[in-house]
Enzyme design. Structure first.
Site, PDB file in Angstrom:
ATOM      1  N   SER A 145       0.809  -1.100   0.075  1.00 32.22           N
ATOM      2  CA  SER A 145       0.108  -0.250   0.067  1.00 32.22           C
ATOM      3  C   SER A 145       0.866   1.319  -0.050  1.00 32.22           C
ATOM      4  O   SER A 145       2.055   1.116   0.369  1.00 32.22           O
ATOM      5  CB  SER A 145      -0.869  -0.018   1.249  1.00 32.22           C
ATOM      6  OG  SER A 145      -1.434   1.147   1.615  1.00 32.22           O
ATOM      7  N   TYR A 158      -2.271  -1.381  10.540  1.00 32.79           N
ATOM      8  CA  TYR A 158      -2.216  -1.572   8.903  1.00 32.79           C
ATOM      9  C   TYR A 158      -0.899  -0.904   8.391  1.00 32.79           C
ATOM     10  O   TYR A 158      -0.247  -1.567   7.498  1.00 32.79           O
ATOM     11  CB  TYR A 158      -3.254  -0.899   8.516  1.00 32.79           C
ATOM     12  CG  TYR A 158      -3.613  -0.691   6.960  1.00 32.79           C
ATOM     13  CD1 TYR A 158      -4.185  -1.974   6.355  1.00 32.79           C
ATOM     14  CD2 TYR A 158      -3.080   0.148   6.273  1.00 32.79           C
ATOM     15  CE1 TYR A 158      -4.314  -1.898   4.897  1.00 32.79           C
ATOM     16  CE2 TYR A 158      -3.159   0.024   4.735  1.00 32.79           C
ATOM     17  CZ  TYR A 158      -3.802  -0.938   4.300  1.00 32.79           C
ATOM     18  OH  TYR A 158      -4.220  -1.042   2.926  1.00 32.79           O
TER      19      TYR A 158
HETATM   20  P1  NAI Z   1     -11.478  -5.910  -0.354  1.00 34.57           P
HETATM   21  O1  NAI Z   1     -11.972  -5.539   1.104  1.00 34.57           O
HETATM   22  O2  NAI Z   1     -12.464  -5.967  -1.298  1.00 34.57           O
HETATM   23  O3  NAI Z   1     -10.404  -6.964  -0.596  1.00 34.57           O
HETATM   24  C1  NAI Z   1      -9.891  -7.729   0.669  1.00 34.57           C
HETATM   25  C2  NAI Z   1     -10.164  -9.198   0.222  1.00 34.57           C
HETATM   26  O4  NAI Z   1      -9.420  -9.769   1.168  1.00 34.57           O
HETATM   27  C3  NAI Z   1     -11.309  -9.710   0.537  1.00 34.57           C
HETATM   28  O5  NAI Z   1     -11.931 -10.534  -0.457  1.00 34.57           O
HETATM   29  C4  NAI Z   1     -11.322 -10.293   1.723  1.00 34.57           C
HETATM   30  O6  NAI Z   1     -12.496 -11.535   1.820  1.00 34.57           O
HETATM   31  C5  NAI Z   1     -10.050 -11.131   1.823  1.00 34.57           C
HETATM   32  N1  NAI Z   1      -9.814 -11.245   2.910  1.00 34.57           N
HETATM   33  C6  NAI Z   1      -9.962 -10.640   4.203  1.00 34.57           C
HETATM   34  N2  NAI Z   1      -9.400 -11.393   5.192  1.00 34.57           N
HETATM   35  C7  NAI Z   1      -8.984 -12.551   4.934  1.00 34.57           C
HETATM   36  C8  NAI Z   1      -8.363 -13.906   5.215  1.00 34.57           C
HETATM   37  N3  NAI Z   1      -7.979 -13.826   6.587  1.00 34.57           N
HETATM   38  N4  NAI Z   1      -8.264 -14.848   4.515  1.00 34.57           N
HETATM   39  C9  NAI Z   1      -8.415 -14.646   3.305  1.00 34.57           C
HETATM   40  N5  NAI Z   1      -9.024 -13.688   2.582  1.00 34.57           N
HETATM   41  C10 NAI Z   1      -8.964 -12.402   3.243  1.00 34.57           C
HETATM   42  O7  NAI Z   1     -10.410  -4.474  -0.467  1.00 34.57           O
HETATM   43  P2  NAI Z   1      -9.326  -4.318  -1.498  1.00 34.57           P
HETATM   44  O8  NAI Z   1      -8.916  -2.835  -1.830  1.00 34.57           O
HETATM   45  O9  NAI Z   1      -9.437  -5.125  -2.666  1.00 34.57           O
HETATM   46  O10 NAI Z   1      -7.850  -4.943  -0.821  1.00 34.57           O
HETATM   47  C11 NAI Z   1      -7.129  -5.957  -1.487  1.00 34.57           C
HETATM   48  C12 NAI Z   1      -5.812  -5.589  -0.764  1.00 34.57           C
HETATM   49  O11 NAI Z   1      -5.182  -4.393  -1.463  1.00 34.57           O
HETATM   50  C13 NAI Z   1      -5.529  -5.441   0.609  1.00 34.57           C
HETATM   51  O12 NAI Z   1      -4.251  -6.096   1.140  1.00 34.57           O
HETATM   52  C14 NAI Z   1      -5.339  -4.027   1.070  1.00 34.57           C
HETATM   53  O13 NAI Z   1      -4.606  -3.651   2.007  1.00 34.57           O
HETATM   54  C15 NAI Z   1      -4.689  -3.523  -0.387  1.00 34.57           C
HETATM   55  N6  NAI Z   1      -4.734  -2.105  -0.561  1.00 34.57           N
HETATM   56  C16 NAI Z   1      -6.001  -1.701  -1.167  1.00 34.57           C
HETATM   57  C17 NAI Z   1      -6.246  -0.353  -1.469  1.00 34.57           C
HETATM   58  C18 NAI Z   1      -7.446   0.407  -1.989  1.00 34.57           C
HETATM   59  O14 NAI Z   1      -7.323   1.529  -2.167  1.00 34.57           O
HETATM   60  N7  NAI Z   1      -8.388  -0.332  -2.564  1.00 34.57           N
HETATM   61  C19 NAI Z   1      -4.943   0.655  -1.308  1.00 34.57           C
HETATM   62  C20 NAI Z   1      -3.768   0.110  -0.869  1.00 34.57           C
HETATM   63  C21 NAI Z   1      -3.756  -1.459  -0.536  1.00 34.57           C
END
Ligand code: NAI
Length: 261
Positions: A145, A158
Site C-alpha cells: 500500500s 495497518y
Molecule cells: P477488499 O476488502 O475488497 O479485499 C480484501 C479481500 O481480502 C476480500 O476479498 C476479503 O475477503 C479478503 N480477506 C480478508 N481477510 C482474509 C483472510 N483472513 N483470508 C483470506 N482472505 C481474506 O479490498 P481491496 O481494496 O481489494 O484490498 C485488497 C488488498 O489491497 C489489501 O491487502 C489492501 O490492504 C490493499 N490495498 C488496497 C487499497 C485500495 O485503495 N483499495 C490501497 C492500498 C492497499
C-alpha cells in the site's frame, strides 16, 4: 496481452472482491490457470470463475483464511494438485480498521498483522519452497500500500503491516534472486474497492482524498490488475525487490504541487 502468461498457474488470495478479483480476472483474460482463494464469499468466487471462463481462461476456487498457516498451505497444495505446478503467487488478501492507537487492542493488532503480514510471509515461503524444489523461476507479488511509506494515524497496525511487507519482500527478492525467483510489491493508493466503500460514498470524504491525488481521480481495480500481470510477465524479467506504486501520484508529496513549499 502477455503471451508468456498463457497456461501459467497463478494463485490470488482474497480474490472474491476488489483488487484480488480484478487481478484474478485479468490473469484469466491472459489465459492463465487461476486459483481463486476466497475467505467468506463463495458465491462471488463462482461468479468470477464464470467470467474467467467466458473470457477463455481457466479458474478454480478454494476457501481459506490466510492468517492460518495450515490454510495457506492448503491453498497452495490445492493449486499444485489441480494444475500440476505453481508459477505466480499473488498475496493480495488484507484488512484494515480505524482505531486511535491509544485504544488499539492487542486483538485488533494481531488480527491485522496476522492477515496482512504473516499471511504474506507464509504464502511467500510456501510458494518459494515449491519453486526452489521444482526449479521454477516464479514470481511473487505482494500487495502492499502507499502506507508502506506514508504514515497513517488511526491505522498504526495497518501501516506497520504494510511497512513489514515492503522489507519482507525486498529481503526475499535478495535471498532468492540467485534462483531466478522474483519478488515485488504493488502499492496502490485510493482505489475504488469495497475496503473504501464507506469513505468514497461520502462526497466530502471523497473530496478530501482527491486533494491528495495529483491525477485528481480515484483509481480503478483494473489499473492495479494491469500492473500485476506486467510484473508477473517476462516483460518484467529484470524487475525484482521493488515496489510499483499505483496511486495517481499520492506518494509524490502533493502538498508541494503548484510550487508550494
Ligand atoms: P477488499 O476488502 O475488497 O479485499 C480484501 C479481500 O481480502 C476480500 O476479498 C476479503 O475477503 C479478503 N480477506 C480478508 N481477510 C482474509 C483472510 N483472513 N483470508 C483470506 N482472505 C481474506 O479490498 P481491496 O481494496 O481489494 O484490498 C485488497 C488488498 O489491497 C489489501 O491487502 C489492501 O490492504 C490493499 N490495498 C488496497 C487499497 C485500495 O485503495 N483499495 C490501497 C492500498 C492497499
Amino acid at each position: 496481452m502477455f503471451k508468456d502468461l498463457e497456461g501459467k498457474v497463478v494463485v490470488v488470495t482474497g480474490a472474491s472482491s476488489g483488487l484480488g478479483r480484478a487481478i484474478a480476472k485479468r490473469f484469466g483474460q491472459e489465459k492463465a490457470k487461476v486459483v481463486i482463494n476466497y475467505y467468506k464469499n463463495e458465491g462471488k468466487s463462482d461468479e468470477l470463475i464464470g467470467e474467467i471462463k467466458e473470457a477463455g481462461g481457466e479458474a478454480v476456487k478454494v476457501q481459506g483464511d490466510v492468517s492460518k498457516e495450515e490454510d495457506v498451505k492448503k491453498i497452495i497444495q490445492f493449486a499444485i494438485d489441480t494444475y500440476g505446478t505453481l508459477d505466480v503467487m499473488v498475496n493480495n488478501a488484507g484488512i484494515q480498521n480505524e482505531v486511535p492507537t491509544e485504544e488499539l487492542s492487542l486483538d485488533d493488532w494481531n488480527k491485522v498483522i496476522s492477515t496482512n503480514l504473516t499471511g504474506i510471509f507464509v504464502g511467500s515461503r510456501e510458494a518459494i519452497a515449491y519453486m526452489l524444489k521444482n526449479d521454477i523461476k516464479g514470481s511473487i507479488i505482494n500487495m502492499s500500500s502507499v502506507h508502506q511509506i506514508i504514515p497513517w494515524p488511526h491505522f498504526a497496525h495497518y501501516a506497520a503491516s504494510k511497512g513489514g511487507i515492503k522489507m519482507l519482500s525486498e529481503t526475499l527478492a535478495l535471498e532468492f534472486a540467485p534462483h531466478g525467483i522474483r519478488v515485488n510489491c504493488l502499492a496502490p493508493g485510493a482505489i475504488n474497492t469495497p475496503i473504501n466503500k464507506e469513505k468514497f460514498s461520502d462526497p466530502a470524504a471523497k473530496e478530501e482524498v482527491l486533494k491528495m491525488i495529483p491525477l485528481n481521480k480515484i483509481g480503478e481495480p483494473e489499473e492495479v490488475a494491469a500492473a500485476a500481470v506486467w510484473l508477473a510477465s517476462e516483460e518484467a524479467s529484470y524487475v525484482t525487490g521493488t515496489t510499483l506504486y499505483i496511486d495517481g501520484g499520492m506518494t509524490n508529496y502533493p502538498s508541494f504541487q503548484a510550487g508550494k513549499g
